[in-house]
Motif scaffolding. Structure first.
Motif, PDB file in Angstrom:
ATOM      1  N   ASP A 206       0.832  -1.205   0.000  1.00 48.75           N
ATOM      2  CA  ASP A 206       0.000   0.000   0.000  1.00 48.75           C
ATOM      3  C   ASP A 206       0.867   1.256   0.000  1.00 48.75           C
ATOM      4  OD1 ASP A 206      -2.747   1.089   0.199  1.00 48.75           O
ATOM      5  OD2 ASP A 206      -2.050   1.875   2.122  1.00 48.75           O
ATOM      6  N   THR A 207       1.988   1.217   0.721  1.00 54.67           N
ATOM      7  CA  THR A 207       2.921   2.345   0.713  1.00 54.67           C
ATOM      8  C   THR A 207       3.485   2.570  -0.685  1.00 54.67           C
ATOM      9  OG1 THR A 207       3.555   1.982   3.027  1.00 54.67           O
ATOM     10  CG2 THR A 207       5.090   3.235   1.657  1.00 54.67           C
ATOM     11  N   ILE A 208       3.850   1.488  -1.340  1.00 58.27           N
ATOM     12  CA  ILE A 208       4.349   1.584  -2.717  1.00 58.27           C
ATOM     13  C   ILE A 208       3.290   2.211  -3.615  1.00 58.27           C
ATOM     14  CG2 ILE A 208       5.037   0.238  -4.748  1.00 58.27           C
ATOM     15  CD1 ILE A 208       6.231  -1.824  -2.733  1.00 58.27           C
ATOM     16  N   ASP A 209       2.051   1.746  -3.467  1.00 57.78           N
ATOM     17  CA  ASP A 209       0.948   2.241  -4.289  1.00 57.78           C
ATOM     18  C   ASP A 209       0.739   3.738  -4.100  1.00 57.78           C
ATOM     19  OD1 ASP A 209      -1.546   1.862  -5.939  1.00 57.78           O
ATOM     20  OD2 ASP A 209      -2.495   2.482  -4.063  1.00 57.78           O
ATOM     21  N   LYS A 210       0.681   4.168  -2.851  1.00 62.38           N
ATOM     22  CA  LYS A 210       0.388   5.576  -2.564  1.00 62.38           C
ATOM     23  C   LYS A 210       1.564   6.491  -2.899  1.00 62.38           C
ATOM     24  CE  LYS A 210      -3.673   4.555  -0.824  1.00 62.38           C
ATOM     25  NZ  LYS A 210      -3.662   3.105  -1.097  1.00 62.38           N
ATOM     26  N   GLN A 211       2.778   6.095  -2.485  1.00 61.80           N
ATOM     27  CA  GLN A 211       3.945   6.946  -2.708  1.00 61.80           C
ATOM     28  C   GLN A 211       4.316   7.054  -4.185  1.00 61.80           C
ATOM     29  OE1 GLN A 211       5.351   8.867  -0.363  1.00 61.80           O
ATOM     30  NE2 GLN A 211       3.774   8.060   0.990  1.00 61.80           N
ATOM     31  N   SER A 212       4.163   5.959  -4.926  1.00 64.33           N
ATOM     32  CA  SER A 212       4.491   5.994  -6.356  1.00 64.33           C
ATOM     33  C   SER A 212       3.558   6.958  -7.091  1.00 64.33           C
ATOM     34  CB  SER A 212       4.388   4.591  -6.967  1.00 64.33           C
ATOM     35  OG  SER A 212       3.069   4.079  -6.862  1.00 64.33           O
ATOM     36  N   GLN A 213       2.282   6.989  -6.680  1.00 63.36           N
ATOM     37  CA  GLN A 213       1.332   7.915  -7.302  1.00 63.36           C
ATOM     38  C   GLN A 213       1.701   9.362  -6.989  1.00 63.36           C
ATOM     39  OE1 GLN A 213      -2.961   6.875  -7.113  1.00 63.36           O
ATOM     40  NE2 GLN A 213      -2.305   4.979  -6.127  1.00 63.36           N
ATOM     41  N   LYS A 214       2.131   9.614  -5.754  1.00 66.21           N
ATOM     42  CA  LYS A 214       2.526  10.978  -5.381  1.00 66.21           C
ATOM     43  C   LYS A 214       3.703  11.468  -6.212  1.00 66.21           C
ATOM     44  CE  LYS A 214       0.950  10.858  -0.558  1.00 66.21           C
ATOM     45  NZ  LYS A 214       1.381  10.924   0.866  1.00 66.21           N
TER      46      LYS A 214
ATOM     47  N   GLU B 277       7.711  10.080 -15.240  1.00 68.36           N
ATOM     48  CA  GLU B 277       8.705   9.041 -14.971  1.00 68.36           C
ATOM     49  C   GLU B 277       9.762   8.992 -16.064  1.00 68.36           C
ATOM     50  OE1 GLU B 277       8.971   4.271 -13.818  1.00 68.36           O
ATOM     51  OE2 GLU B 277       7.026   5.242 -14.104  1.00 68.36           O
ATOM     52  N   GLU B 278       9.334   9.086 -17.309  1.00 69.38           N
ATOM     53  CA  GLU B 278      10.292   9.074 -18.430  1.00 69.38           C
ATOM     54  C   GLU B 278      11.220  10.280 -18.362  1.00 69.38           C
ATOM     55  OE1 GLU B 278       7.539   6.828 -21.839  1.00 69.38           O
ATOM     56  OE2 GLU B 278       7.503   9.014 -21.622  1.00 69.38           O
ATOM     57  N   ALA B 279      10.653  11.438 -18.026  1.00 74.32           N
ATOM     58  CA  ALA B 279      11.468  12.649 -17.941  1.00 74.32           C
ATOM     59  C   ALA B 279      12.486  12.538 -16.807  1.00 74.32           C
ATOM     60  CB  ALA B 279      10.569  13.864 -17.717  1.00 74.32           C
ATOM     61  N   LEU B 280      12.057  12.021 -15.676  1.00 68.32           N
ATOM     62  CA  LEU B 280      12.971  11.860 -14.539  1.00 68.32           C
ATOM     63  C   LEU B 280      14.101  10.897 -14.889  1.00 68.32           C
ATOM     64  CD1 LEU B 280      13.551  12.471 -11.534  1.00 68.32           C
ATOM     65  CD2 LEU B 280      12.192  10.460 -10.971  1.00 68.32           C
ATOM     66  N   ASN B 281      13.751   9.788 -15.513  1.00 69.63           N
ATOM     67  CA  ASN B 281      14.771   8.813 -15.919  1.00 69.63           C
ATOM     68  C   ASN B 281      15.773   9.445 -16.886  1.00 69.63           C
ATOM     69  OD1 ASN B 281      13.448   6.897 -14.396  1.00 69.63           O
ATOM     70  ND2 ASN B 281      12.438   5.912 -16.121  1.00 69.63           N
ATOM     71  N   ALA B 282      15.248  10.207 -17.843  1.00 65.16           N
ATOM     72  CA  ALA B 282      16.108  10.824 -18.853  1.00 65.16           C
ATOM     73  C   ALA B 282      17.027  11.867 -18.231  1.00 65.16           C
ATOM     74  CB  ALA B 282      15.247  11.459 -19.942  1.00 65.16           C
TER      75      ALA B 282
ATOM     76  N   ILE C 249      14.551   7.676  -1.372  1.00 62.24           N
ATOM     77  CA  ILE C 249      13.489   7.903  -2.352  1.00 62.24           C
ATOM     78  C   ILE C 249      12.678   9.139  -1.993  1.00 62.24           C
ATOM     79  CG2 ILE C 249      11.813   6.460  -1.124  1.00 62.24           C
ATOM     80  CD1 ILE C 249      12.223   6.578  -4.951  1.00 62.24           C
ATOM     81  N   ASP C 250      12.718   9.535  -0.722  1.00 63.90           N
ATOM     82  CA  ASP C 250      11.992  10.737  -0.291  1.00 63.90           C
ATOM     83  C   ASP C 250      12.511  11.980  -1.009  1.00 63.90           C
ATOM     84  OD1 ASP C 250      10.451   9.240   1.450  1.00 63.90           O
ATOM     85  OD2 ASP C 250      11.789   9.582   3.159  1.00 63.90           O
ATOM     86  N   SER C 251      13.763  11.933  -1.429  1.00 62.05           N
ATOM     87  CA  SER C 251      14.357  13.073  -2.131  1.00 62.05           C
ATOM     88  C   SER C 251      13.687  13.306  -3.482  1.00 62.05           C
ATOM     89  CB  SER C 251      15.852  12.844  -2.355  1.00 62.05           C
ATOM     90  OG  SER C 251      16.514  12.576  -1.144  1.00 62.05           O
ATOM     91  N   PHE C 252      13.067  12.268  -4.007  1.00 64.96           N
ATOM     92  CA  PHE C 252      12.399  12.382  -5.304  1.00 64.96           C
ATOM     93  C   PHE C 252      11.175  13.302  -5.240  1.00 64.96           C
ATOM     94  CE2 PHE C 252      13.559   8.560  -8.232  1.00 64.96           C
ATOM     95  CZ  PHE C 252      14.836   9.078  -8.353  1.00 64.96           C
ATOM     96  N   LYS C 253      10.618  13.457  -4.041  1.00 64.70           N
ATOM     97  CA  LYS C 253       9.396  14.253  -3.918  1.00 64.70           C
ATOM     98  C   LYS C 253       9.625  15.684  -4.393  1.00 64.70           C
ATOM     99  CE  LYS C 253       5.772  15.554  -0.638  1.00 64.70           C
ATOM    100  NZ  LYS C 253       5.277  15.467   0.759  1.00 64.70           N
ATOM    101  N   GLU C 254      10.628  16.340  -3.839  1.00 66.57           N
ATOM    102  CA  GLU C 254      10.954  17.701  -4.240  1.00 66.57           C
ATOM    103  C   GLU C 254      11.549  17.727  -5.641  1.00 66.57           C
ATOM    104  OE1 GLU C 254      10.221  20.565  -2.852  1.00 66.57           O
ATOM    105  OE2 GLU C 254       9.153  19.493  -1.273  1.00 66.57           O
ATOM    106  N   GLY C 255      12.303  16.672  -5.950  1.00 65.70           N
ATOM    107  CA  GLY C 255      12.942  16.606  -7.264  1.00 65.70           C
ATOM    108  C   GLY C 255      11.943  16.540  -8.406  1.00 65.70           C
ATOM    109  N   THR C 256      10.949  15.675  -8.282  1.00 61.50           N
ATOM    110  CA  THR C 256       9.942  15.544  -9.345  1.00 61.50           C
ATOM    111  C   THR C 256       9.076  16.800  -9.434  1.00 61.50           C
ATOM    112  OG1 THR C 256       8.491  14.387  -7.764  1.00 61.50           O
ATOM    113  CG2 THR C 256       9.817  13.035  -9.243  1.00 61.50           C
TER     114      THR C 256
ATOM    115  N   LYS D 154       6.533  -0.281 -10.219  1.00 62.75           N
ATOM    116  CA  LYS D 154       7.802  -0.947 -10.526  1.00 62.75           C
ATOM    117  C   LYS D 154       8.944   0.065 -10.484  1.00 62.75           C
ATOM    118  CE  LYS D 154       9.830  -4.075 -13.998  1.00 62.75           C
ATOM    119  NZ  LYS D 154      11.054  -3.337 -14.383  1.00 62.75           N
ATOM    120  N   GLY D 155       8.732   1.218 -11.127  1.00 65.46           N
ATOM    121  CA  GLY D 155       9.773   2.245 -11.153  1.00 65.46           C
ATOM    122  C   GLY D 155      10.101   2.765  -9.775  1.00 65.46           C
ATOM    123  N   TYR D 156       9.078   2.934  -8.946  1.00 65.09           N
ATOM    124  CA  TYR D 156       9.287   3.408  -7.571  1.00 65.09           C
ATOM    125  C   TYR D 156      10.189   2.445  -6.807  1.00 65.09           C
ATOM    126  CZ  TYR D 156       8.202   4.587  -2.701  1.00 65.09           C
ATOM    127  OH  TYR D 156       8.299   4.918  -1.375  1.00 65.09           O
TER     128      TYR D 156
END
Length: 229
Positions: A51-59, A122-127, A81-88, A65-67
């Protein structure tokens, strides 16, 4: 007397058998109850992860899978992974705004504004991460990272040191090790937690409904006691 003796013996034998069976049934019931509690606790524990994966990945705008893959990679790099919040959030703003400095930062990592605007988050972040990993560690890379990822750039710094190939290998490894929960598993976890929440809600509602029926009588009793004293 002979018949009575045999009957008594049979009665004693059956009595012991019934008593033994009752004890066994009690033991089995306790075992089943304990096993049920253990299974529920295990399911709840797994569901909490999913459930954490589900909710956090959506945020974060990532797939489940990517999360999980990025969480593993960042763990290896000493980041979170929390650093991704501000990054994205900063990256989405950079793509939407598309200022001159932001366009230059995208060009510095080998991307154009047309390319990133046509990508998913997700594609933009990966790139962007791949592009930053392809740059030499220095002022130019730090400036580009800061422009595109905001304050998260410093926290994500260790992620830019491995090569894109090393990152891909780490992602493959976590999949091979079974560290990535399937989409079906994540969905099942979310459904479990939703059902648990509904069960808790109806239990609370029932308790409150019963309480409102009882409260007037309890209040009356307390008032009577007060008057009595």
């Amino acid at each position: 007397s002979k018949t009575d003796s045999k009957a008594k013996k049979l009665q004693d034998t059956l009595g012991k058998a019934v008593t033994g069976a009752a004890k066994m049934a009690t033991g089995v019931a306790a075992s089943i109850s304990a096993a049920g509690a253990a299974v529920f606790a295990f399911a709840d524990n797994v569901a909490s992860v999913g459930d954490t994966i589900d909710k956090q990945s959506q945020k974060l705008g990532l797939s489940a899978k990517g999360y999980q893959e990025w969480e593993a990679v960042l763990g290896h790099c000493g980041a979170s992974i929390d650093s991704f919040k501000e990054g994205t959030k900063a990256l989405t703003s950079a793509i939407t705004t598309g200022s001159k400095s932001q366009g230059a930062a995208f060009q510095a990592i080998g991307l154009s504004m047309d390319q990133v605007t046509s990508m998913s988050r997700e594609e933009a972040l990966n790139a962007v991460i791949t592009g930053l990993q392809g740059m030499d560690d220095g002022v130019e890379r730090a400036a580009a990272a800061s422009t595109l990822l905001g304050e998260a750039a410093s926290e994500l710094g260790p992620l830019f040191n491995p090569s894109a190939e090393d990152t891909a290998a780490m992602k493959q490894a976590v999949n091979e090790l079974g560290g990535v929960m399937s989409n079906e598993g994540v969905a099942a976890s979310a459904a479990f937690k939703d059902a648990l929440q509904d069960l808790t809600t109806i239990g609370t509602g029932f308790k409150n409904a019963m309480g409102t029926k009882v409260l007037p009588y309890v209040t009356e009793a307390m008032t009577a006691l007060t008057d009595g004293f």
